[in-house]
Design a protein around this motif. Sequence first.
Motif, PDB file in Angstrom:
ATOM      1  N   LEU A 258       1.366  -0.892  -0.199  1.00  0.00           N
ATOM      2  CA  LEU A 258      -0.198  -0.398  -0.150  1.00  0.00           C
ATOM      3  C   LEU A 258       1.034   1.092   0.189  1.00  0.00           C
ATOM      4  O   LEU A 258       0.416   2.637  -0.547  1.00  0.00           O
ATOM      5  CB  LEU A 258      -0.942   0.087   1.183  1.00  0.00           C
ATOM      6  CG  LEU A 258      -1.686  -1.220   0.581  1.00  0.00           C
ATOM      7  CD1 LEU A 258      -2.534  -1.121   2.643  1.00  0.00           C
ATOM      8  CD2 LEU A 258      -3.535  -0.358   0.181  1.00  0.00           C
ATOM      9  N   LEU A 259       2.229   0.749   0.605  1.00  0.00           N
ATOM     10  CA  LEU A 259       3.427   2.355   0.600  1.00  0.00           C
ATOM     11  C   LEU A 259       4.107   2.343  -0.235  1.00  0.00           C
ATOM     12  O   LEU A 259       5.218   3.258  -0.640  1.00  0.00           O
ATOM     13  CB  LEU A 259       4.318   2.138   2.010  1.00  0.00           C
ATOM     14  CG  LEU A 259       2.445   2.556   3.319  1.00  0.00           C
ATOM     15  CD1 LEU A 259       3.733   2.726   4.096  1.00  0.00           C
ATOM     16  CD2 LEU A 259       2.541   4.364   3.594  1.00  0.00           C
ATOM     17  N   THR A 260       3.473   1.233  -1.716  1.00  0.00           N
ATOM     18  CA  THR A 260       4.798   1.485  -2.605  1.00  0.00           C
ATOM     19  C   THR A 260       3.972   2.766  -3.290  1.00  0.00           C
ATOM     20  O   THR A 260       2.730   2.429  -4.082  1.00  0.00           O
ATOM     21  CB  THR A 260       4.601  -0.089  -3.251  1.00  0.00           C
ATOM     22  OG1 THR A 260       5.302  -0.663  -2.490  1.00  0.00           O
ATOM     23  CG2 THR A 260       5.411  -0.166  -4.637  1.00  0.00           C
ATOM     24  N   LYS A 261       4.481   3.251  -4.687  1.00  0.00           N
ATOM     25  CA  LYS A 261       4.773   4.421  -4.927  1.00  0.00           C
ATOM     26  C   LYS A 261       3.893   3.992  -6.837  1.00  0.00           C
ATOM     27  O   LYS A 261       5.289   2.950  -7.154  1.00  0.00           O
ATOM     28  CB  LYS A 261       5.586   5.277  -5.108  1.00  0.00           C
ATOM     29  CG  LYS A 261       5.592   6.462  -4.542  1.00  0.00           C
ATOM     30  CD  LYS A 261       6.445   7.384  -4.424  1.00  0.00           C
ATOM     31  CE  LYS A 261       5.823   8.711  -3.427  1.00  0.00           C
ATOM     32  NZ  LYS A 261       6.643  10.204  -3.773  1.00  0.00           N
TER      33      LYS A 261
ATOM     34  N   PRO B 256       5.840   7.045   2.914  1.00  0.00           N
ATOM     35  CA  PRO B 256       5.898   6.048   3.609  1.00  0.00           C
ATOM     36  C   PRO B 256       7.747   5.703   4.353  1.00  0.00           C
ATOM     37  O   PRO B 256       8.092   6.669   4.215  1.00  0.00           O
ATOM     38  CB  PRO B 256       7.106   5.335   1.538  1.00  0.00           C
ATOM     39  CG  PRO B 256       5.726   6.276   1.427  1.00  0.00           C
ATOM     40  CD  PRO B 256       5.476   7.814   1.625  1.00  0.00           C
ATOM     41  N   ASP B 257       8.224   4.665   4.790  1.00  0.00           N
ATOM     42  CA  ASP B 257       8.930   4.183   5.240  1.00  0.00           C
ATOM     43  C   ASP B 257       8.466   5.223   6.715  1.00  0.00           C
ATOM     44  O   ASP B 257      10.257   6.049   7.484  1.00  0.00           O
ATOM     45  CB  ASP B 257      10.582   4.770   4.621  1.00  0.00           C
ATOM     46  CG  ASP B 257      10.183   3.787   3.347  1.00  0.00           C
ATOM     47  OD1 ASP B 257       9.929   2.602   3.613  1.00  0.00           O
ATOM     48  OD2 ASP B 257      10.656   4.388   2.423  1.00  0.00           O
TER      49      ASP B 257
ATOM     50  N   PHE C  24       1.815   7.155  14.772  1.00  0.00           N
ATOM     51  CA  PHE C  24       0.390   5.946  14.720  1.00  0.00           C
ATOM     52  C   PHE C  24      -0.007   6.319  14.393  1.00  0.00           C
ATOM     53  O   PHE C  24      -1.359   4.775  14.253  1.00  0.00           O
ATOM     54  CB  PHE C  24      -0.013   6.706  16.574  1.00  0.00           C
ATOM     55  CG  PHE C  24      -1.254   6.159  17.846  1.00  0.00           C
ATOM     56  CD1 PHE C  24      -0.855   4.552  17.396  1.00  0.00           C
ATOM     57  CD2 PHE C  24      -1.981   6.439  17.133  1.00  0.00           C
ATOM     58  CE1 PHE C  24      -1.491   3.882  18.741  1.00  0.00           C
ATOM     59  CE2 PHE C  24      -3.246   5.919  17.737  1.00  0.00           C
ATOM     60  CZ  PHE C  24      -3.672   4.832  18.570  1.00  0.00           C
ATOM     61  N   LEU C  25      -1.131   7.263  13.736  1.00  0.00           N
ATOM     62  CA  LEU C  25      -2.049   8.001  12.739  1.00  0.00           C
ATOM     63  C   LEU C  25      -2.239   6.448  11.988  1.00  0.00           C
ATOM     64  O   LEU C  25      -3.052   5.724  11.081  1.00  0.00           O
ATOM     65  CB  LEU C  25      -2.925   9.025  12.693  1.00  0.00           C
ATOM     66  CG  LEU C  25      -3.754   9.232  12.390  1.00  0.00           C
ATOM     67  CD1 LEU C  25      -4.783   9.032  12.939  1.00  0.00           C
ATOM     68  CD2 LEU C  25      -4.184  10.877  11.743  1.00  0.00           C
ATOM     69  N   GLN C  26      -1.171   6.920  11.337  1.00  0.00           N
ATOM     70  CA  GLN C  26      -0.810   5.920   9.854  1.00  0.00           C
ATOM     71  C   GLN C  26      -0.916   4.152  10.083  1.00  0.00           C
ATOM     72  O   GLN C  26      -1.217   4.104   9.229  1.00  0.00           O
ATOM     73  CB  GLN C  26       1.093   5.952   9.527  1.00  0.00           C
ATOM     74  CG  GLN C  26       1.028   5.601   7.780  1.00  0.00           C
ATOM     75  CD  GLN C  26       2.086   5.725   6.902  1.00  0.00           C
ATOM     76  OE1 GLN C  26       1.796   6.959   6.155  1.00  0.00           O
ATOM     77  NE2 GLN C  26       2.948   5.146   7.074  1.00  0.00           N
ATOM     78  N   ASP C  27      -0.405   3.770  11.373  1.00  0.00           N
ATOM     79  CA  ASP C  27       0.276   2.456  10.925  1.00  0.00           C
ATOM     80  C   ASP C  27      -1.431   2.162  11.801  1.00  0.00           C
ATOM     81  O   ASP C  27      -2.113   1.229  11.504  1.00  0.00           O
ATOM     82  CB  ASP C  27       0.557   2.687  12.322  1.00  0.00           C
ATOM     83  CG  ASP C  27       1.723   2.309  12.375  1.00  0.00           C
ATOM     84  OD1 ASP C  27       2.539   2.924  11.161  1.00  0.00           O
ATOM     85  OD2 ASP C  27       2.369   2.685  13.058  1.00  0.00           O
ATOM     86  N   SER C  28      -1.927   3.201  12.643  1.00  0.00           N
ATOM     87  CA  SER C  28      -4.316   2.115  12.943  1.00  0.00           C
ATOM     88  C   SER C  28      -4.527   2.184  11.337  1.00  0.00           C
ATOM     89  O   SER C  28      -5.509   1.480  11.129  1.00  0.00           O
ATOM     90  CB  SER C  28      -3.995   3.723  13.827  1.00  0.00           C
ATOM     91  OG  SER C  28      -5.792   3.483  13.868  1.00  0.00           O
TER      92      SER C  28
END
Length: 365
Positions: free
Chosen positions: A122-125, A162-163, A168-172
Amino acid sequence: MTEKSRDFMQRTKVDDEIGLKELIVKLQNWWRYLLSKWSIILIAAVAGAVFGLSYSLWKKTLYKASLSFVLEDQKGGENLSSMANLASLIGISLGGMEGASLFTGDNILEFIKSKRMIEKTLLTKVVLEGEEQLLVERYVTVNKLAEGWSKNAKLTNFKFIPDSVDYFLQDSLLAKYHKAIVENDLVIEKPDNKLSIIQLDITSPDELFAKAFCETLIENVTNFYVETRTKKSAENLEILTKQVDSVRRELNDAIGGVALAGEANPNANAAFQRLRVPSQKRQIDVQANTAILSELVKQQEIAKLNLRNDKPLVQALDKPKLPLEKEVMSKIKGVLLGGFAFSFLTIIGLIVKRLYREIMDEHFE
């Protein structure tokens, strides 16, 4: 045959005939009862047909991207599989041995849909419609997940990074998306347990997202797989390469030292042996470093060969191609399924209601 035996057989035959007649009579009664409720069943069928038609019109068209690939491990994978098959014939399980490797058996299926791989994907461009964007941004847009962000102060002007570390918010958010994708959109299976072929299907309302996510996920899994299987060999080759470079520098310095010593005393007097000592020391260094370098270069080539042997083969068999397969419910199918389901449930309800009434009548008699 005695008279008692004949009487018993006749009574048994009569009882069977009575039981069969009672069954036929009951079935006829049930049939007449259901026919008397034809209007209720018809209304239910019509309601179900309307519901099915509405659902077919409301349901979004989904696109399915399919990819199949094979993993070939050149270091004992086939032997371990053969051992497991042989052991299973005599009732012995080698599940523990197979579980020793992350990429053995069904472990690879779980790894592909793991949180680490899905979030990394999901975090890949990727480039979609000529624009570079994160797959997670496309996923949010397609599924209209950002519509309620404006009501949350924490999500105002939120962007995925990315990276990132301890975001926390992004991980959630990624954890929620991972769960939704694994439960609703992603299917991973082995068509044949005897083979190493793995089939991956991803469905999405967005055709381009489905194709890009499918290909990117397998690319990330492949890179991690190859990196894991070749990590030890790659580290060994890296160490040997540094040693070769270091010894080569020492050898070059020693060769230069021999030349400098010779230039310092170009016509040394044979009576003064000590004048040759610097040159002889450098020559010894040259010989020693030459022998060491020769051995290290040999070991380096062996390490390169081991690295090539350790590198597993990941071969894609079928890749998704546009246009993708559509998963859409036709109007006729929706009407038929809805009508049948509602009428069937109505019939079951009527039967249960009558049985309950008969039981209660018998109880109060």
